[in-house]
Scaffold this motif. Structure first.
Motif, PDB file in Angstrom:
ATOM      1  N   VAL A 198       0.713  -1.066  -0.085  1.00  0.00           N
ATOM      2  CA  VAL A 198      -0.040  -0.136  -0.039  1.00  0.00           C
ATOM      3  C   VAL A 198       0.845   1.147   0.031  1.00  0.00           C
ATOM      4  O   VAL A 198       1.701   1.294   0.848  1.00  0.00           O
ATOM      5  CB  VAL A 198      -1.094  -0.050   1.455  1.00  0.00           C
ATOM      6  CG1 VAL A 198      -1.914   1.308   1.280  1.00  0.00           C
ATOM      7  CG2 VAL A 198      -1.896  -1.125   1.315  1.00  0.00           C
ATOM      8  N   LYS A 199       0.489   2.120  -0.896  1.00  0.00           N
ATOM      9  CA  LYS A 199       1.443   3.351  -0.949  1.00  0.00           C
ATOM     10  C   LYS A 199       0.785   4.320   0.398  1.00  0.00           C
ATOM     11  O   LYS A 199      -0.312   4.589   0.364  1.00  0.00           O
ATOM     12  CB  LYS A 199       1.051   4.126  -2.318  1.00  0.00           C
ATOM     13  CG  LYS A 199       1.937   5.481  -2.241  1.00  0.00           C
ATOM     14  CD  LYS A 199       1.517   6.148  -3.726  1.00  0.00           C
ATOM     15  CE  LYS A 199       2.365   7.653  -3.733  1.00  0.00           C
ATOM     16  NZ  LYS A 199       2.181   8.219  -5.130  1.00  0.00           N
ATOM     17  N   PRO A 200       1.838   4.892   1.184  1.00  0.00           N
ATOM     18  CA  PRO A 200       1.216   5.580   2.145  1.00  0.00           C
ATOM     19  C   PRO A 200       0.486   6.794   1.980  1.00  0.00           C
ATOM     20  O   PRO A 200       0.842   7.385   0.772  1.00  0.00           O
ATOM     21  CB  PRO A 200       2.430   6.105   2.968  1.00  0.00           C
ATOM     22  CG  PRO A 200       3.374   4.930   2.591  1.00  0.00           C
ATOM     23  CD  PRO A 200       3.142   4.635   1.248  1.00  0.00           C
ATOM     24  N   SER A 201      -0.436   7.363   2.556  1.00  0.00           N
ATOM     25  CA  SER A 201      -1.076   8.467   2.395  1.00  0.00           C
ATOM     26  C   SER A 201      -0.100   9.854   2.617  1.00  0.00           C
ATOM     27  O   SER A 201       0.916   9.759   3.046  1.00  0.00           O
ATOM     28  CB  SER A 201      -2.333   8.584   3.333  1.00  0.00           C
ATOM     29  OG  SER A 201      -1.946   8.813   4.717  1.00  0.00           O
ATOM     30  N   ALA A 202      -1.000  10.823   2.203  1.00  0.00           N
ATOM     31  CA  ALA A 202      -0.068  12.111   2.245  1.00  0.00           C
ATOM     32  C   ALA A 202       0.398  12.456   3.752  1.00  0.00           C
ATOM     33  O   ALA A 202       1.293  13.201   4.245  1.00  0.00           O
ATOM     34  CB  ALA A 202      -0.947  13.250   1.529  1.00  0.00           C
ATOM     35  N   SER A 203      -0.705  12.343   4.719  1.00  0.00           N
ATOM     36  CA  SER A 203      -0.543  12.497   5.906  1.00  0.00           C
ATOM     37  C   SER A 203      -0.392  11.399   6.971  1.00  0.00           C
ATOM     38  O   SER A 203      -0.935  10.347   6.861  1.00  0.00           O
ATOM     39  CB  SER A 203      -1.684  13.378   6.367  1.00  0.00           C
ATOM     40  OG  SER A 203      -2.836  12.511   6.324  1.00  0.00           O
TER      41      SER A 203
END
Length: 621
Positions: free
Chosen positions: A63-68
């Protein structure tokens, strides 16, 4: 080579138990063997947490980490939440599939709601849904007949409405008796238990829940390093508990046993003394009935194969052979023939080279290097067979311009034709059988060298000679090549069989040994040698299948005028073909090494890896 091991016993006073184990963990040289294996394990709670964290980290890695970054959360709480989201996602996918099937079945009812039908029944109206021939609608006896839709050219779906006499509940038997009989060809349809709008609304809600779950999972992906650190701590605790329960512990002494590399074991007592411990260390050579762990120390050029062995989860036994060098020589050749396309080989070189760090983190540096080696040999095979992304020499020359010039230049290096005509296929089959004979006879010559001066070494030489006679027999059976007394093959088979039968056992040959260990026990292996040699034809078969796939996708693209569609067909088609080539490599290329070659080498693959008791590294996976 396989590193030599020594059996090590370390003893100290019971009061120094924890200090001794801590020192041994810092030194990281002893593969501990439990005195009572059933006791040497961590508690169930720790093992369960380790399993959960491992699965959660694997999920978060994709999973690509979110911006925050999310607020601070305990690693185990994050782990449980990730696993919960994953489980919920699986259940949601299953439920969406069910809803899609139900909605498709209810499509015929459009937006009719079951609540509306219930309201009509409560109002004293008997609503029936019928399906039947359109030309017989006039024969239906009802107060109201309404055609809902036509199904095909001759069939209609319709509704009939009658006012119920006496009672407003249409479920009672008296009312059921008042219903008119249906004309021939009509049948009544029961309304669905759940109407289509309700099904679609539920599906929409599930999709919204999936979206929120994906967003939360992207936030939790930030915590992968925290979960990995906690996992390493738990693994360290589990290793400590296992070591703590592996020794002999009583009121007078605490002792542990295990395996250590030769040389390291000799310095162990001095290392413990420098650590301030008074301990006794005793070493022994491995006994004939003992099986030490295996530590492979291949030459530098053969190290990429270690990544493949780790992926397969196989380890040679301590007294078996280090086959990394042999695999490293044979497997790239098999890969080149199985993939069979120079263009694909170029991709196998460029992609790992450009994305080396990322691929090394995911699949390991050894596997990444092995893919590059596969790419190099595949590119060479593509050059000598003129095979580039499924295009033949005629295809490239027909494009004109610079492509025609490139075709003329590359044609200079073409040494072998890989076409679908009979002559080309026979040439490839003969090459496959030749490779098989070399590969299998090399295994027996290796066994002969290792077992020298035992008389059985001559038996393996006989096997190598016999296999070359078998090579001639296979060519006769498959390719109709000559096989008679005018060729050397019958003599090779007879001479090789005689040698391997006579020297099938250690010691001086005897009549009993020749009859039992020779003739009786060699019948099945000689039959197996035939199938082993023929099995190498899979190199040609899989390679040609890949070429057919590539050519087919190219021809599909030629028939399309819309350029974006052409690009999609080529990219998706060749990507699919490359994926199939990789599966073929694992299924067939690895098989020829792990089964055919290893069986002829006498490998059992019954080893287990050398894993010394050591402190977990911070980036341990």
């Amino acid at each position: 080579m396989i590193a030599k091991m020594e059996k090590v016993f370390v003893a100290a006073s019971p009061g120094q138990k924890d200090r001794l184990l801590d020192a041994m963990r810092e030194l990281g040289v002893l593969h501990i063997v439990p005195v009572e294996p059933h006791r040497a394990r961590a508690d169930d709670k720790t093992l369960f947490a380790i399993g959960q964290l491992g699965r959660a980290i694997q999920i978060a890695s994709d999973v690509k980490p979110s911006a925050s970054r999310p607020a601070a959360i305990d690693p185990m709480d994050a782990c449980r939440e990730i696993l919960g989201i994953q489980q919920q996602s699986t259940e949601q996918i299953v439920r969406l599939g069910q809803l899609a099937r139900q909605a498709q079945q209810a499509e015929i009812w459009d937006d009719t709601r079951t609540g509306q039908l219930d309201s009509l029944r409560k109002a004293g109206l008997d609503v029936r849904f019928l399906i039947g021939p359109a030309d017989a609608v006039g024969r239906i006896e009802a107060q109201c007949v309404h055609i809902i839709r036509r199904i095909g050219r001759k069939t209609v779906l319709l509704a009939t409405v009658d006012k119920l006499a006496g009672q407003a509940d249409p479920q009672k038997p008296q009312q059921a008796q008042q219903r008119q009989n249906l004309p021939d060809g009509f049948k009544e349809l029961a309304p669905p238990a759940h109407d289509r709008p309700s099904l679609l609304a539920e599906a929409s809600q599930i999709q919204e829940d999936q979206r929120r779950g994906a967003l939360r999972l992207a936030e939790l992906a930030w915590l992968k390093s925290d979960m990995q650190a906690h996992l390493n701590r738990l693994r360290s605790d589990a290793d400590w508990a296992k070591a703590h329960r592996s020794g002999m512990d009583d009121e007078k002494i605490f002792a542990i046993q295990g395996w250590a590399l030769c040389g390291l074991a000799g310095r162990l007592q001095d290392d413990l003394r420098r650590a301030g411990l008074v301990a006794a260390v005793h070493t022994l050579e491995p006994g004939p009935d003992e099986e030490p762990p295996t530590l492979l120390r291949p030459p530098r050029w053969a190290r990429p194969i270690v990544g493949l062995l780790n992926l397969l989860g196989i380890t040679p036994g301590y007294r078996e052979h280090d086959v990394t060098g042999a695999f490293m020589l044979a497997l790239p050749i098999f890969a080149a023939m199985l993939i069979g396309d120079g263009g694909y080989g170029l991709l196998f070189i460029l992609l790992p080279a450009v994305f080396y760090r990322g691929m090394a983190r995911r699949i390991g540096s050894h596997m990444t290097q092995l893919l590059i080696v596969f790419g190099l040999t595949t590119l060479v095979w593509g050059v000598i067979t003129f095979s580039y992304f499924g295009m033949s020499q005629q295809d490239l020359a027909g494009a004109g311009g610079i492509w025609a010039q490139a075709a003329g230049f590359l044609a200079q290096f073409k040494l072998l034709s890989v076409d679908f005509d009979r002559q080309s296929q026979q040439t490839l089959q003969r090459l496959c059988f030749l490779i098989g004979a070399i590969h299998l006879s090399a295994a027996h010559l290796w066994r002969a060298r290792v077992s020298f001066p035992d008389p059985r070494c001559l038996g393996n030489v006989g096997w190598a000679v016999f296999l070359w006679g078998m090579y001639g027999l296979v060519n006769m059976l498959v390719l109709k090549d000559p096989f008679g007394w005018g060729t050397p093959y019958p003599y090779l088979m007879i001479f090789g069989a005689a040698i391997m039968v006579i020297f099938a056992r250690s010691g001086r040959p005897t009549i009993k040994g020749v009859l039992i260990d020779g003739l009786a026990l060699q019948i099945l292996p000689t039959i197996g040698a035939l199938s082993d040699t023929i099995s190498y034809v899979r190199l040609m078969a899989i390679g040609l299948a890949g070429a057919v796939m590539a050519t087919t996708f190219n021809n599909m693209a030629k028939g399309v005028a819309f350029i974006p569609a052409v690009v999609i067909i080529l990219i998706v088609g060749h990507a699919f073909n490359i994926a199939l080539c990789m599966l073929a490599l694992l299924a067939h290329g690895v098989r020829l090494n792990v089964l055919e070659f290893s069986n002829n080498l006498g490998m059992q693959w019954n080893g287990y890896p050398y894993e010394p008791f050591a402190r977990q590294s911070k980036d341990a996976k």
